[in-house]
Design an enzyme around this catalytic site. Structure first.
Site, mmCIF file in Angstrom:
data_model
loop_
_atom_site.group_PDB
_atom_site.id
_atom_site.type_symbol
_atom_site.label_atom_id
_atom_site.label_comp_id
_atom_site.label_asym_id
_atom_site.label_seq_id
_atom_site.Cartn_x
_atom_site.Cartn_y
_atom_site.Cartn_z
ATOM 1 N N ALA A 73 0.853 -1.186 0.000
ATOM 2 C CA ALA A 73 0.000 0.000 0.000
ATOM 3 C C ALA A 73 0.894 1.243 0.000
ATOM 4 C CB ALA A 73 -0.884 -0.011 1.238
ATOM 5 N N GLY A 117 0.751 -5.107 0.838
ATOM 6 C CA GLY A 117 -0.415 -5.223 -0.033
ATOM 7 C C GLY A 117 -0.079 -5.851 -1.381
ATOM 8 N N GLU A 120 -0.208 -9.432 -0.745
ATOM 9 C CA GLU A 120 -1.618 -9.785 -0.530
ATOM 10 C C GLU A 120 -2.389 -9.805 -1.854
ATOM 11 O OE1 GLU A 120 -1.652 -6.667 2.615
ATOM 12 O OE2 GLU A 120 -2.845 -8.143 3.696
ATOM 13 N N GLU A 140 4.337 -5.227 7.301
ATOM 14 C CA GLU A 140 3.536 -4.151 7.908
ATOM 15 C C GLU A 140 3.871 -3.916 9.373
ATOM 16 O OE1 GLU A 140 2.380 -6.419 5.842
ATOM 17 O OE2 GLU A 140 0.880 -5.567 4.470
HETATM 18 N N1 CO8 Z 1 4.643 3.239 -0.520
HETATM 19 C C1 CO8 Z 1 5.059 4.395 -1.069
HETATM 20 N N2 CO8 Z 1 6.229 4.529 -1.708
HETATM 21 C C2 CO8 Z 1 7.022 3.453 -1.785
HETATM 22 C C3 CO8 Z 1 6.647 2.202 -1.240
HETATM 23 C C4 CO8 Z 1 5.380 2.126 -0.573
HETATM 24 N N3 CO8 Z 1 4.895 0.964 -0.054
HETATM 25 N N4 CO8 Z 1 7.644 1.308 -1.472
HETATM 26 C C5 CO8 Z 1 8.589 1.965 -2.171
HETATM 27 N N5 CO8 Z 1 8.227 3.260 -2.354
HETATM 28 C C6 CO8 Z 1 8.965 4.306 -3.046
HETATM 29 C C7 CO8 Z 1 10.127 4.791 -2.196
HETATM 30 O O1 CO8 Z 1 9.691 5.750 -1.251
HETATM 31 C C8 CO8 Z 1 11.053 5.378 -3.252
HETATM 32 O O2 CO8 Z 1 10.560 6.640 -3.622
HETATM 33 P P1 CO8 Z 1 11.606 7.861 -3.850
HETATM 34 O O3 CO8 Z 1 12.465 7.410 -4.999
HETATM 35 O O4 CO8 Z 1 10.709 9.001 -4.190
HETATM 36 O O5 CO8 Z 1 12.360 7.997 -2.576
HETATM 37 C C9 CO8 Z 1 10.842 4.439 -4.428
HETATM 38 O O6 CO8 Z 1 9.587 3.783 -4.220
HETATM 39 C C10 CO8 Z 1 11.921 3.380 -4.540
HETATM 40 O O7 CO8 Z 1 12.014 2.713 -3.283
HETATM 41 P P2 CO8 Z 1 13.380 2.483 -2.499
HETATM 42 O O8 CO8 Z 1 14.343 3.593 -2.795
HETATM 43 O O9 CO8 Z 1 13.058 2.228 -1.061
HETATM 44 O O10 CO8 Z 1 13.898 1.146 -3.235
HETATM 45 P P3 CO8 Z 1 14.827 0.005 -2.622
HETATM 46 O O11 CO8 Z 1 15.141 -0.894 -3.764
HETATM 47 O O12 CO8 Z 1 15.950 0.594 -1.847
HETATM 48 O O13 CO8 Z 1 13.892 -0.786 -1.556
HETATM 49 C C11 CO8 Z 1 11.884 -1.889 -0.822
HETATM 50 C C12 CO8 Z 1 12.787 -1.522 -2.018
HETATM 51 C C13 CO8 Z 1 12.617 -2.888 0.081
HETATM 52 C C14 CO8 Z 1 10.620 -2.535 -1.400
HETATM 53 C C15 CO8 Z 1 11.533 -0.629 -0.015
HETATM 54 O O14 CO8 Z 1 11.069 0.367 -0.917
HETATM 55 C C16 CO8 Z 1 10.451 -0.829 1.021
HETATM 56 O O15 CO8 Z 1 10.726 -1.363 2.091
HETATM 57 N N6 CO8 Z 1 9.209 -0.385 0.715
HETATM 58 C C17 CO8 Z 1 8.108 -0.465 1.655
HETATM 59 C C18 CO8 Z 1 7.570 -1.878 1.743
HETATM 60 C C19 CO8 Z 1 6.446 -1.941 2.746
HETATM 61 O O16 CO8 Z 1 6.601 -1.625 3.912
HETATM 62 N N7 CO8 Z 1 5.267 -2.377 2.290
HETATM 63 C C20 CO8 Z 1 4.094 -2.495 3.124
HETATM 64 C C21 CO8 Z 1 3.271 -1.241 3.059
HETATM 65 S S1 CO8 Z 1 1.886 -1.267 4.153
HETATM 66 C C22 CO8 Z 1 0.768 -2.245 3.368
HETATM 67 O O17 CO8 Z 1 0.980 -2.758 2.298
HETATM 68 C C23 CO8 Z 1 -0.522 -2.442 4.093
HETATM 69 C C24 CO8 Z 1 -1.473 -3.291 3.246
HETATM 70 C C25 CO8 Z 1 -2.813 -3.328 3.903
HETATM 71 C C26 CO8 Z 1 -3.810 -2.473 3.178
HETATM 72 C C27 CO8 Z 1 -4.057 -1.252 3.892
HETATM 73 C C28 CO8 Z 1 -4.953 -0.308 3.129
HETATM 74 C C29 CO8 Z 1 -5.297 0.935 3.906
#
Ligand code: CO8
Length: 266
Positions: A73, A117, A120, A140
């Site tokens: 998400a 997500g 999921e 999460e």
């Molecule tokens: N949301 C928003 N932006 C994101 C997300 C995300 N989930 N993941 C990556 N990005 C963005 C980064 O902020 C970055 O943006 P910018 O270049 O502007 O800084 C860009 O994508 C590239 O990401 P990274 O530089 O972090 O890339 P890496 O290769 O270093 O890392 C990862 C990749 C490991 C995937 C890392 O980006 C990460 O940990 N992302 C978050 C993963 C995460 O925590 N996911 C769970 C989110 S919560 C969720 O899914 C809840 C689901 C339930 C539904 C709820 C609905 C309300």
């Protein structure tokens, strides 16, 4: 394979294409690693329902990019929300569950990260093909959130309670090989062959009789969602229903006549 392709515009949040009888949906927010926000989920829901209603399509493939299927998400969008924002707009039920309404088989073709997500969303598909680069996690808990798009329910059904608890509570990431061993994915394929393999699998499925495919999908989902007694009753009704299908008679008669069946998806 007949590659009769029609593509949507490149600036769309999802790209759609029809290849033979396969409808391909590609998540297209590469700079955010396909982070799932309202607009993307609305576009995805629209594309899924469009292909579900399109008689030329028998199977749907859902994919992302080489780096990410989807990183979860959109945290940027969620960070400012209040409880009332989420409750009033019914964020999750409004657009995250559309995939449950799709009656045709959906194959997820996953390369790169499928996190939160994104994982999921893959779990909500019927079959998951993983490239060697695929990584699966429900991280999460690191945000003091929980997997709230079906993860706490679908993951234990896919991999069992112990492994699901491990993934949800520790946020550990599974490699494609581990995910295969756990039963989370159905196959791991060579990196460069993901889409070819996905299209071949989806094309094989799409050539079978569509009403039979939908009956099978409905019955298998019952195994997952109800008691054994209810599931068997559903399967029995679906079996009897097959005898009302032209394709089932064609399939059996073709077998007896030692020829290839011609299915009309009726
Ligand atoms: N949301 C928003 N932006 C994101 C997300 C995300 N989930 N993941 C990556 N990005 C963005 C980064 O902020 C970055 O943006 P910018 O270049 O502007 O800084 C860009 O994508 C590239 O990401 P990274 O530089 O972090 O890339 P890496 O290769 O270093 O890392 C990862 C990749 C490991 C995937 C890392 O980006 C990460 O940990 N992302 C978050 C993963 C995460 O925590 N996911 C769970 C989110 S919560 C969720 O899914 C809840 C689901 C339930 C539904 C709820 C609905 C309300």
């Amino acid at each position: 394979m007949n590659r009769d392709t029609r593509s949507s515009g490149l600036d769309s949040l999802v790209l759609t294409q029809v290849i033979g009888r396969v409808g391909v949906i590609t998540l297209n927010r590469p700079h955010q690693l396909n982070a799932l926000d309202d607009a993307l989920m609305d576009a995805l829901g629209e594309a899924l329902l469009h292909f579900d209603a399109d008689d030329r399509v028998g199977t749907i493939v859902l994919t992302g990019g080489p780096k990410a299927f989807a990183a979860g998400a959109d945290i940027t969008a969620m960070a400012g929300w209040s409880y009332m924002d989420v409750d009033r707009t019914q964020f999750i039920t409004r657009n995250w569950e559309t995939i449950r309404r799709v009656r045709k088989p959906v194959v997820a073709a996953v390369a790169g990260v499928a996190m939160g997500g994104g994982c999921e969303l893959a779990l909500a598909c019927d079959i998951i093909l993983a490239a060697e680069s695929a990584r699966f996690a429900l991280p999460e808990v690191k945000l003091a959130m929980l997997p709230g798009a079906g993860g706490t329910q679908r993951l234990p059904r896919a991999v069992g309670k112990a492994k699901a608890m491990d993934m949800c509570l520790s946020a550990r990431t599974l490699s494609a090989v581990e995910a295969d061993r756990y039963g989370l994915v159905s196959r791991v394929v060579e990196e460069g062959r993901l889409m070819d393999e996905a299209l071949t699998l989806a094309g094989t499925i799409a050539d079978y009789s569509l009403p039979a495919l939908m009956a099978i999908k409905d019955s298998v989902n019952r195994a997952y969602e109800s008691s054994l007694t209810e599931g068997i009753a559903c399967e029995r009704r679906q079996l009897y229903g097959r005898f009302a299908s032209e394709d089932a008679h064609e399939g059996m008669n073709a077998f007896l006549a030692k020829r290839k069946p011609v299915f009309r998806h009726r």
